[in-house]
Design an enzyme around this catalytic site. Sequence first.
Site, PDB file in Angstrom:
ATOM      1  N   GLY A 268       2.305   8.955  10.335  1.00  0.00           N
ATOM      2  CA  GLY A 268       1.873   9.259   9.076  1.00  0.00           C
ATOM      3  C   GLY A 268       2.233  10.651   8.375  1.00  0.00           C
ATOM      4  O   GLY A 268       3.534  11.079   8.256  1.00  0.00           O
TER       5      GLY A 268
ATOM      6  N   LYS B 281       8.340   1.562  11.908  1.00  0.00           N
ATOM      7  CA  LYS B 281       8.626   2.004  13.262  1.00  0.00           C
ATOM      8  C   LYS B 281       8.902   0.895  14.180  1.00  0.00           C
ATOM      9  O   LYS B 281       9.754   0.912  15.066  1.00  0.00           O
ATOM     10  CB  LYS B 281       7.317   2.629  13.875  1.00  0.00           C
ATOM     11  CG  LYS B 281       6.075   1.780  13.811  1.00  0.00           C
ATOM     12  CD  LYS B 281       5.372   2.068  12.737  1.00  0.00           C
ATOM     13  CE  LYS B 281       4.049   1.304  12.314  1.00  0.00           C
ATOM     14  NZ  LYS B 281       3.165   1.552  11.273  1.00  0.00           N
TER      15      LYS B 281
ATOM     16  N   THR C 248       0.834  -1.314   0.101  1.00  0.00           N
ATOM     17  CA  THR C 248       0.077   0.076   0.146  1.00  0.00           C
ATOM     18  C   THR C 248       0.898   1.215   0.069  1.00  0.00           C
ATOM     19  O   THR C 248       0.835   2.245  -0.878  1.00  0.00           O
ATOM     20  CB  THR C 248      -0.842   0.024   1.144  1.00  0.00           C
ATOM     21  OG1 THR C 248      -1.705  -1.092   1.171  1.00  0.00           O
ATOM     22  CG2 THR C 248      -1.731   1.220   1.219  1.00  0.00           C
TER      23      THR C 248
ATOM     24  N   GLY D  70      -2.592   5.073   5.801  1.00  0.00           N
ATOM     25  CA  GLY D  70      -3.039   4.833   4.830  1.00  0.00           C
ATOM     26  C   GLY D  70      -2.051   5.300   3.679  1.00  0.00           C
ATOM     27  O   GLY D  70      -0.924   5.704   3.885  1.00  0.00           O
TER      28      GLY D  70
ATOM     29  N   LYS E 144       6.439   3.964  18.023  1.00  0.00           N
ATOM     30  CA  LYS E 144       6.202   5.415  17.586  1.00  0.00           C
ATOM     31  C   LYS E 144       6.682   6.027  18.856  1.00  0.00           C
ATOM     32  O   LYS E 144       7.359   7.159  18.498  1.00  0.00           O
ATOM     33  CB  LYS E 144       4.822   6.009  17.006  1.00  0.00           C
ATOM     34  CG  LYS E 144       4.407   5.040  15.765  1.00  0.00           C
ATOM     35  CD  LYS E 144       3.087   5.378  15.558  1.00  0.00           C
ATOM     36  CE  LYS E 144       2.728   4.509  14.447  1.00  0.00           C
ATOM     37  NZ  LYS E 144       1.102   4.542  14.016  1.00  0.00           N
TER      38      LYS E 144
END
Length: 421
Positions: free
Chosen positions: A135, A106, A15, A303, A206
């Site tokens: 992101g 991460k 993706t 995303g 993260k």
Amino acid sequence: MSTGVVRVGLLGLGTVGGGVIKTIRSQQEKLASRLGKRIEIVKALVRDSEKERAVHLDRSVLTTDFEDVLKSDVDIVVEVMGGVEPTYDYVRALIEKGCHVVTANKELLAKRGTELVDLANRHQVHLAYEASVAGGIPILGVLRQFLRTNDISGVRGILNGTTNFILTKMEQEQLSYQEVLKQAQELGYAEADPRSDVEGFDAMYKLYILAQLVYGESLPLAEVNRKGIADLTAGQIRIAGELGYRIKLIAQAEQTGEGIRLSVEPTMLPLSHPLAQIQDAFNAVQLSGNIVGDLLFTGRGAGELPTASAVVEDLAYLLTQPFTPHPVWKEREGGAETTQETEAKSFCYVEGTGPAATPDRVLHFLRLAGVEVHKLKVQFDLGGVLRAGLITTGFTDEHSDLLRSDFGLQVRCFPLLGSVE
């Protein structure tokens, strides 16, 4: 670096990898005018070179053998394949060859970042990882700028879009965790195996990276206080709302007199708190600086395009900046203790049946035990089950054990961020 062309390799074409290619292609003219060079994807490592993909790459660019990437004379490699093995070995080999690396990984950074940063410094190459945290929110770049003048006392935020989506839907539609998880999987927000998200691992990785930037050190992952959302119920979320609060999975790093403290856990926020307003699959990071005060950054945290945006921005940045040594990453064992503070406020949800499980008796017990109850919301269902939510000060594990043994109540407590309203 080739004159007029930047040769880029890609590890992974899922993706995010597809999003990176789309972003480079759609912004090619702008990138070329600003960088003075065109970006060309010359090799892409994939598991299956025959697979149909949403983005088209010439078959000669695809390979299933990492050695082909290593031999392809790339200037920069973008790593979006995820995982630690064999990814660490690939990234290490590229750095040792003198290749710049951009990564969105991460987990790799949280588990092997100290070694990779040291390796990048020794070989004088860039290791860029903006896309690994939140992101499309450029929080790491902001931190690098702010650390020049501000002392950051605390960083907290919603660092996982999947869990935020689940909690939002559980509250808005009064659905169970399992029902909303199924929705999240159908929409592509959650993986078939959602444990990394819902058990807090993704947010913990993260947070580890944020702590390295802010404090110059982090804790070993095993010492981070981590709790997920899989055991949250619609009843807990509903009573929290009736009390004027919202439950969010909050990742928090803070500096204390005993050292740094890192935690990822469901936390009660007053509805007026800025982080309580972050809904659906959005992420947010709140910084507390000694000069600037509190700042909030929010945006889509996951995303295809938000993450790809951060990757390509990193790519463009390192093409325009000379190498400077990365601040060394360190781990410090024995951070601040996460023992309960008797003055800390918390939200306690109790549920159970039995003659002793009445609100009056529970309140009487807590008062005698020295627990201050600021707010109370009680519900009964038709079967005589007591459900109650209490905002308390001084509630400890010992009180929780006694409510279980003497009153037959199940107890779940959540830390409270912000003042009692």
